[in-house]
Design a protein around this motif. Structure first.
Motif, mmCIF file in Angstrom:
data_model
loop_
_atom_site.group_PDB
_atom_site.id
_atom_site.type_symbol
_atom_site.label_atom_id
_atom_site.label_comp_id
_atom_site.label_asym_id
_atom_site.label_seq_id
_atom_site.Cartn_x
_atom_site.Cartn_y
_atom_site.Cartn_z
ATOM 1 N N LEU A 36 0.967 -0.742 0.389
ATOM 2 C CA LEU A 36 0.021 0.231 0.319
ATOM 3 C C LEU A 36 1.122 0.886 0.204
ATOM 4 N N ALA A 37 0.354 2.211 -0.451
ATOM 5 C CA ALA A 37 1.938 3.564 -0.623
ATOM 6 C C ALA A 37 1.782 4.189 0.873
ATOM 7 N N ASP A 38 1.426 4.001 2.124
ATOM 8 C CA ASP A 38 1.972 3.922 2.936
ATOM 9 C C ASP A 38 2.958 2.739 3.497
ATOM 10 N N PRO A 42 8.171 2.435 5.482
ATOM 11 C CA PRO A 42 8.320 1.389 6.564
ATOM 12 C C PRO A 42 9.114 0.059 6.205
ATOM 13 N N VAL A 43 8.528 -0.053 4.809
ATOM 14 C CA VAL A 43 10.005 -1.584 3.983
ATOM 15 C C VAL A 43 10.773 -0.859 4.396
ATOM 16 N N LYS A 44 11.523 0.277 3.374
ATOM 17 C CA LYS A 44 12.860 0.980 3.815
ATOM 18 C C LYS A 44 13.180 0.781 4.904
ATOM 19 N N GLN A 45 12.710 1.065 5.900
ATOM 20 C CA GLN A 45 13.668 1.338 7.542
ATOM 21 C C GLN A 45 13.012 0.151 7.709
#
Length: 105
Positions: A36-38, A42-45
């Motif tokens: 999802l856009a949001d 969090p995935v990057k972190q």
């Protein structure tokens, strides 16, 4: 041929394989409509967090330099991403929410 830590071998519960599986599972979301856009930040972190942990675990377990541990980690990840059966198995075996886990600072 699949690597030792792959779909063709039993999923281990030790920290290195589990974190490695999480790392690869999140890499599989790149350029997919799975997130999802949001969820992108969090995935990057979480990717950064897991990369550091896996690389450090490889360095400690193999008793190698940081540079060599990075090479070995890259090799492990590349092996798992290369085989379609591994990618499919990781998507099925490791739920995205599990791979995301808590993003710690």
């Amino acid at each position: 041929m699949c690597p030792p830590l792959s779909c063709c071998h039993q999923r281990l519960v030790q920290p290195l394989p589990t974190q490695l599986y999480y790392l690869v599972r999140l890499l599989l979301t790149h350029n997919s409509d799975e997130l999802l856009a949001d969820q992108h930040e969090p995935v990057k972190q979480r990717l950064e967090q897991l990369w550091g942990r896996v690389q450090h675990s490889v360095q400690c377990r193999c008793r190698v330099s940081a540079g060599r541990a990075i090479e070995l980690t890259e090799c492990l990840v590349a092996c798992l991403l290369r085989e379609e059966c591994c990618r499919r198995s990781l998507r099925r075996a490791v739920p995205l929410h599990e791979a995301l886990g808590p993003v710690l600072t």
